[in-house]
Design a protein around this motif. Structure first.
Motif, PDB file in Angstrom:
ATOM      1  N   UNK A   4       0.859  -1.192   0.000  1.00 46.08           N
ATOM      2  CA  UNK A   4       0.000   0.000   0.000  1.00 46.08           C
ATOM      3  C   UNK A   4       0.891   1.236   0.000  1.00 46.08           C
ATOM      4  N   UNK A   5       0.604   2.136  -0.936  1.00 47.03           N
ATOM      5  CA  UNK A   5       1.201   3.469  -0.887  1.00 47.03           C
ATOM      6  C   UNK A   5       0.126   4.356  -0.279  1.00 47.03           C
ATOM      7  N   UNK A  10      -3.449   0.084  -3.277  1.00 50.11           N
ATOM      8  CA  UNK A  10      -2.645  -1.128  -3.131  1.00 50.11           C
ATOM      9  C   UNK A  10      -2.180  -1.646  -4.484  1.00 50.11           C
ATOM     10  N   UNK A  11      -0.994  -2.262  -4.449  1.00 47.39           N
ATOM     11  CA  UNK A  11      -0.428  -2.886  -5.633  1.00 47.39           C
ATOM     12  C   UNK A  11       0.102  -4.256  -5.263  1.00 47.39           C
ATOM     13  N   UNK A  12      -0.016  -5.190  -6.191  1.00 48.90           N
ATOM     14  CA  UNK A  12       0.533  -6.528  -6.001  1.00 48.90           C
ATOM     15  C   UNK A  12       1.917  -6.539  -6.647  1.00 48.90           C
ATOM     16  N   UNK A  40      17.158  12.188   0.059  1.00 47.49           N
ATOM     17  CA  UNK A  40      15.957  11.589   0.639  1.00 47.49           C
ATOM     18  C   UNK A  40      14.778  11.725  -0.326  1.00 47.49           C
ATOM     19  N   UNK A  41      14.549  12.920  -0.813  1.00 44.29           N
ATOM     20  CA  UNK A  41      13.417  13.164  -1.704  1.00 44.29           C
ATOM     21  C   UNK A  41      13.548  12.333  -2.983  1.00 44.29           C
ATOM     22  N   UNK A  42      14.748  12.305  -3.546  1.00 45.76           N
ATOM     23  CA  UNK A  42      14.997  11.536  -4.766  1.00 45.76           C
ATOM     24  C   UNK A  42      14.796  10.037  -4.522  1.00 45.76           C
ATOM     25  N   UNK A  43      15.313   9.538  -3.405  1.00 50.11           N
ATOM     26  CA  UNK A  43      15.211   8.109  -3.084  1.00 50.11           C
ATOM     27  C   UNK A  43      13.763   7.698  -2.813  1.00 50.11           C
ATOM     28  N   UNK A  44      13.021   8.548  -2.115  1.00 49.85           N
ATOM     29  CA  UNK A  44      11.616   8.241  -1.834  1.00 49.85           C
ATOM     30  C   UNK A  44      10.822   8.155  -3.136  1.00 49.85           C
ATOM     31  N   UNK A  45      11.022   9.128  -4.017  1.00 51.15           N
ATOM     32  CA  UNK A  45      10.295   9.124  -5.283  1.00 51.15           C
ATOM     33  C   UNK A  45      10.705   7.930  -6.150  1.00 51.15           C
ATOM     34  N   UNK A  46      11.998   7.585  -6.144  1.00 48.81           N
ATOM     35  CA  UNK A  46      12.463   6.429  -6.924  1.00 48.81           C
ATOM     36  C   UNK A  46      11.822   5.144  -6.404  1.00 48.81           C
ATOM     37  N   UNK A  47      11.748   4.987  -5.086  1.00 49.39           N
ATOM     38  CA  UNK A  47      11.142   3.804  -4.490  1.00 49.39           C
ATOM     39  C   UNK A  47       9.660   3.702  -4.873  1.00 49.39           C
ATOM     40  N   UNK A  48       8.933   4.785  -4.692  1.00 47.28           N
ATOM     41  CA  UNK A  48       7.506   4.765  -5.000  1.00 47.28           C
ATOM     42  C   UNK A  48       7.258   4.565  -6.494  1.00 47.28           C
ATOM     43  N   UNK A  68       3.087  -4.560   3.172  1.00 48.37           N
ATOM     44  CA  UNK A  68       3.976  -3.413   3.335  1.00 48.37           C
ATOM     45  C   UNK A  68       3.169  -2.139   3.166  1.00 48.37           C
ATOM     46  N   UNK A  69       3.502  -1.135   3.950  1.00 52.24           N
ATOM     47  CA  UNK A  69       2.853   0.158   3.813  1.00 52.24           C
ATOM     48  C   UNK A  69       3.953   1.191   3.606  1.00 52.24           C
ATOM     49  N   UNK A  70       3.857   1.911   2.492  1.00 51.62           N
ATOM     50  CA  UNK A  70       4.850   2.924   2.153  1.00 51.62           C
ATOM     51  C   UNK A  70       4.236   4.310   2.317  1.00 51.62           C
ATOM     52  N   UNK A  71       5.072   5.276   2.670  1.00 50.01           N
ATOM     53  CA  UNK A  71       4.562   6.633   2.877  1.00 50.01           C
ATOM     54  C   UNK A  71       4.214   7.307   1.554  1.00 50.01           C
ATOM     55  N   UNK A  72       3.378   8.336   1.601  1.00 45.84           N
ATOM     56  CA  UNK A  72       3.073   9.076   0.381  1.00 45.84           C
ATOM     57  C   UNK A  72       4.291   9.878  -0.082  1.00 45.84           C
ATOM     58  N   UNK A  73       4.258  10.272  -1.341  1.00 47.37           N
ATOM     59  CA  UNK A  73       5.396  10.971  -1.953  1.00 47.37           C
ATOM     60  C   UNK A  73       5.710  12.305  -1.287  1.00 47.37           C
TER      61      UNK A  73
END
Length: 92
Positions: A4-5, A10-12, A40-48, A68-73
């Motif tokens: 979940x973002x 949600x994404x599988x 940090x900003x670049x890595x978060x966006x790349x992950x999402x 897994x739960x990921x934070x918003x962008x």
């Protein structure tokens, strides 16, 4: 694995894609540890972005539990730091 973002849904994500996500998660952790906002900003966006690319969106009415739960962008460093576990956002 159901991911979940927050604020998006949600994404599988296939288990085969987790190693690439773990690498990006490690970069995000390092940026947080060093207090490097730009990285940090670049890595978060790349992950999402990677999760969005490899994941298959679940229907909006799906009630699958998220593994897994990921934070918003737009999360800040303190918010993501609070979500980190011993193994980052994405456990090995």
């Amino acid at each position: 694995m159901i991911v979940r973002i927050m604020g998006e849904g949600q994404l599988d994500v296939a288990n085969d894609d987790l190693s690439a996500l773990n690498k990006l998660d490690g970069e995000l952790e390092t940026a947080i540890e060093t207090g490097d906002e730009a990285t940090f900003r670049s890595a978060l966006h790349a992950l999402l972005d990677n999760v969005r690319q490899v994941g298959k969106p679940l229907p909006e009415d799906s009630l699958e539990p998220s593994e897994l739960i990921l934070p918003p962008a737009d999360s800040d460093m303190a918010e993501v730091r609070a979500m980190l576990g011993d193994e980052g956002l994405i456990p090995d």
